[in-house]
Structures are given as C-alpha cells and as structure tokens.
Design an enzyme around this catalytic site. Structure first.
Site, PDB file in Angstrom:
ATOM      1  CD  GLU A 245      -2.539   1.037   2.748  1.00 34.91           C
ATOM      2  OE1 GLU A 245      -2.800  -0.104   3.188  1.00 34.91           O
ATOM      3  OE2 GLU A 245      -2.907   2.073   3.310  1.00 34.91           O
TER       4      GLU A 245
ATOM      5  NE  ARG B 147      -5.447   1.790   1.597  1.00 33.78           N
ATOM      6  CZ  ARG B 147      -6.169   1.499   2.684  1.00 33.78           C
ATOM      7  NH1 ARG B 147      -7.071   0.542   2.659  1.00 33.78           N
ATOM      8  NH2 ARG B 147      -5.985   2.188   3.788  1.00 33.78           N
TER       9      ARG B 147
HETATM   10  O1  KDG Z   1      -5.142   9.663   9.600  1.00 38.71           O
HETATM   11  C1  KDG Z   1      -4.183   8.904   8.947  1.00 38.71           C
HETATM   12  C2  KDG Z   1      -4.541   7.453   8.975  1.00 38.71           C
HETATM   13  O2  KDG Z   1      -5.833   7.234   8.533  1.00 38.71           O
HETATM   14  C3  KDG Z   1      -3.584   6.612   8.172  1.00 38.71           C
HETATM   15  O3  KDG Z   1      -2.293   6.772   8.693  1.00 38.71           O
HETATM   16  C4  KDG Z   1      -4.000   5.161   8.253  1.00 38.71           C
HETATM   17  O4  KDG Z   1      -2.480   4.557   6.519  1.00 38.71           O
HETATM   18  C5  KDG Z   1      -3.434   4.296   7.193  1.00 38.71           C
HETATM   19  C6  KDG Z   1      -4.141   3.039   6.951  1.00 38.71           C
HETATM   20  O5  KDG Z   1      -3.785   2.383   5.976  1.00 38.71           O
HETATM   21  O6  KDG Z   1      -5.057   2.702   7.708  1.00 38.71           O
HETATM   22 MG    MG Z   2      -2.522   3.415   4.718  1.00 33.52          MG
END
Ligand code: KDG
Ligand code: MG
Length: 402
Positions: free
Chosen positions: A236, A283
């Site tokens: 990701e 996403r």
């Molecule tokens: O507010 C930032 C988060 O939502 C993020 O850091 C979470 O990267 C993230 C994830 O994949 O859940």
């Molecule tokens: Mg993330």
C-alpha cells in the site's frame, strides 16, 4: 421530505470525530461522518459556516442535485476539506433516503453482491517476533487477511507500530511529534518480516503491508520485487501519488499488487492510475472522497479496468463511515477488501451500530439506513482535544513523508 435543520457534533472519546446530523420535517434524521484527522475543525467550520445554511429547506431526496450544488456551487472544487464536508452531507442523505424507504442502505445501492465483506485487521509489533505473535492472535480471532507492520532496527519508531497495539492511529500530540526515518534500513528489514511470517503461518492467510508513502518509485519497485516470494495481497501507498505516473516505474519492476488512495479526495486523483492499470486496489472511502455518490463513480471507473476496491478503514474514520462503507462494499461487484481497525469501547458506545464481525468478515446488518447512530448525550461528555498526526524526518533532519 424537507431538510429542516442540521448540526455538527464534535466528540473525542479517545480521538476526535465530527458527525453531521440532518433533520427533516418528517421526523427522520440522517448521519454523515465529517472527520479529517488532525484538521477536524476546518471541516466543522466549512459545514457550519458555509454548507448548513444552503441545506435548510432543500428536498432531502435530491441527493445527486445536492451533491452537484455543493461541488459546483462552491466554485472551489475538490480538496480534502471540501470533499469531506460534501461526503458528510451525501452520507447523511443516503442514510435518510434508506430510512424513509424502511430499507438497509445496500438495497438502494443495488442489493447484495455478497453475503458479507472480507476485512483485514492490523498486526504490529516493535520487532518481528512481537508482530508475528500479534498475527497469531488475529488468526485465532478468525481474520483471513492481516496487515503486518513492525519496528526497524536502528529506528526509534516507525509507521504502523503503536504504543497501544490495539487502537493505533495516532493523532497524539498537542503539537506534532517527530519520527526519524531511513528507507535503507526499512528496505533491508521488511523482506525478513514477510519471510518469517510465511514460514510461521504458511500461505493461507492474506498478508498486506503499508509503506505509507515513504519510498521513491524505484525503491518501491525494489521492495515489491523482494516481497514477491511472500505473495502479498497488496503493498500500500509505496510512494506519494500526486504524480500518478510514478506508479508506472513501480509496475515495470514488480508484480506485487499495489493499493493506493486513502488520501485521495476525488476521481481525478486516481483516473490515470486506474485507466492505465497502474494499481490493483483503490483505497478511497466514503468520508474523504465525496460520499457514497462519488465513491460509486470511482468504483464504476475502476470496474472497467479490473481494479478492485479496498476502502480505508482506520480508527480515525468514525463508525458512521464504517457502516456506510460496508453497505457500499456489499453492493458493488468489484469489491476487493475492507480495512477494519476496531474502535475503542468508548467510541463504540458513542456510535451504537448494527455492523458485526464474524469469521474474518463484517456484515452491515439490516437496520434501515446505514445502521449507525450517535448518542449525543454521551458524545457531549467527550469535548474536542487538539491532536496532530506525527511528522517524519530523515536521519539528517530533512523533512520526509509521514
Ligand atoms: O489519519 C491517517 C490514517 O488514517 C492513516 O495513517 C491510516 O495509513 C493508514 C491506513 O492504511 O489505515
Ligand atoms: Mg494506509
């Protein structure tokens, strides 16, 4: 059904959440999440000062027209604050329409494409051992897909490894805390994590990993290639995606599936990524990408290119987003997976909800609407607290991506 009034509810049962409540002349109300982690009050002002005055008196059933009114009518388009505010209105109106019809929201979106929604949980640890013990506990709970993050030797902290293992997504400082980063150390360490994970758990569970925008495209290609033997479900945010063409370079170097989009606010942020098949999972989710109305457009475009969805579902998105996302996930054909970080018991109490976890999946329930409510009296007991996400510096002090 006319909109009579609307209000914004801000609460901090451990972390800040912003909720829009729209009331109608028929006595029904709808709820939308408007939480933008670390920048919450900007959306509160956008809603209270600029959006709510335009909503009063409108026909609550005209969701598309209201979406266009807020998007085109502002003249200033897109961006996280605008699109989060529009999302809150849109989600609340879908909730209302479904409540007025006496149906769970997924029925208005085309009905079920599946019985429940595959989710992934978060396992993390300060070292590989601790992270893999955490994976074991997720496997025991029935999870079929697990994101794994672990500490990197030589770095005091890293993304995804929390002080509180269960309820991680920090926005923990009255001013931003500072982390230190080394891509070199991380690139050498991460393949060892997945080698050991596959050695211990075999190839049955799906494993995911979040780079959190920290690599250059060529570094990301190297990481993707080095992880190929461990068959990730996805890698990701390998690099920032403002330049969508950056993903072409990663794609040329690896067949590890790529996921991106939690910070996107509109279809224009991912059009090239999707049309050029530079990613495998998109996403974007309800709250930051203009609500259900806009997310359906993104999913529709993605479906043409065999890109599947993997909606963001960290704990900084409120249960209202989770509920709405699950109805969306259940209904669309090109659903891939849903992120699911469990909220704290305090948050769950403020937002009673119909969705339920069983055997690695979530089901949204059959309550009319999206099935998530807010207990306003309880919410009022948790006043807003300013909280920032951390920032990240390279070892020489250069500011990097967090
Ligand atoms: O507010 C930032 C988060 O939502 C993020 O850091 C979470 O990267 C993230 C994830 O994949 O859940
Ligand atoms: Mg993330």
């Amino acid at each position: 059904m006319k909109i009579e009034s609307a209000k914004v509810i801000v609460t901090c049962p451990g972390r800040n959440f912003v909720t829009l409540k729209i009331m109608t002349d028929e006595g029904l109300y709808g709820l939308g999440d408007a939480t933008l982690n670390g920048r919450e009050l900007a959306v509160v002002s956008y809603l209270e000062d600029h959006v709510i005055p335009c909503l009063v008196g409108r026909d609550a059933h005209r969701i598309e027209d209201t979406w266009q009114y807020l998007y085109r009518g502002a003249y200033w388009r897109r961006g996280p604050v605008t699109m989060t505010a529009i999302a809150a209105v849109d989600t609340a109106l879908w909730d209302l329409k479904a409540k007025a019809a006496g149906l769970p929201l997924y029925q208005l979106l085309g009905g079920k494409s599946r019985e429940s929604v595959l989710v992934y949980g978060h396992a993390n640890g300060k070292d590989i051992e601790q992270a893999l013990d955490e994976v074991a506990s997720y496997v025991d709970m029935g999870y079929k897909a697990i994101r794994i993050q672990c500490g990197v030797p030589g770095l005091p902290s890293t993304y995804g490894v929390s002080k509180d293992r269960l309820f991680y997504e920090p926005a923990d400082g009255a001013l931003p805390t500072e982390n230190v980063w080394s891509s070199e150390k991380y690139l050498d360490w991460t393949p060892k994590l997945f080698e050991k994970a596959r050695a211990r758990f075999g190839f049955e569970p799906h494993f995911l990993h979040d780079v959190h925008h920290r690599l250059t495209p060529i570094e990301a290609a190297r990481l993707g290639r080095s992880l190929e033997p461990y068959r990730l479900f996805w890698l990701e945010d390998p690099t920032p995606a403002e330049n969508q063409q950056a993903f072409r370079l990663i794609r040329q170097g690896t067949v590890t599936p790529l996921a991106v989009g939690e910070v996107f606010s509109s279809i224009h942020d991912c059009r090239e990524l999707i049309e050029e098949q530079l990613i495998d999972y998109i996403r974007c989710t309800v709250v930051h990408a203009g609500g259900i109305t806009h997310l359906r457009q993104i999913a529709g475009l993605a479906a043409l290119y065999q890109v599947r969805t993997g909606c963001h579902g960290a704990t900084d998105l409120s249960p209202v987003t989770m509920g709405a996302a699950l109805h969306f996930d259940l209904s669309i054909h090109n659903f891939g997976i849903q992120e699911y970080m469990r909220h704290t018991p305090e948050t769950d109490a403020v937002f009673p909800h119909a969705y339920q976890f069983a055997q690695g999946s979530l089901a949204p329930g059959d309550q009319p609407g999206h099935g998530v409510d807010v207990d306003e009296e309880l919410a009022a007991q948790y006043p807003y607290r300013r909280a920032y996400l951390p920032v990240n510096r390279l070892q020489d002090g250069t500011l990097h991506n967090w």
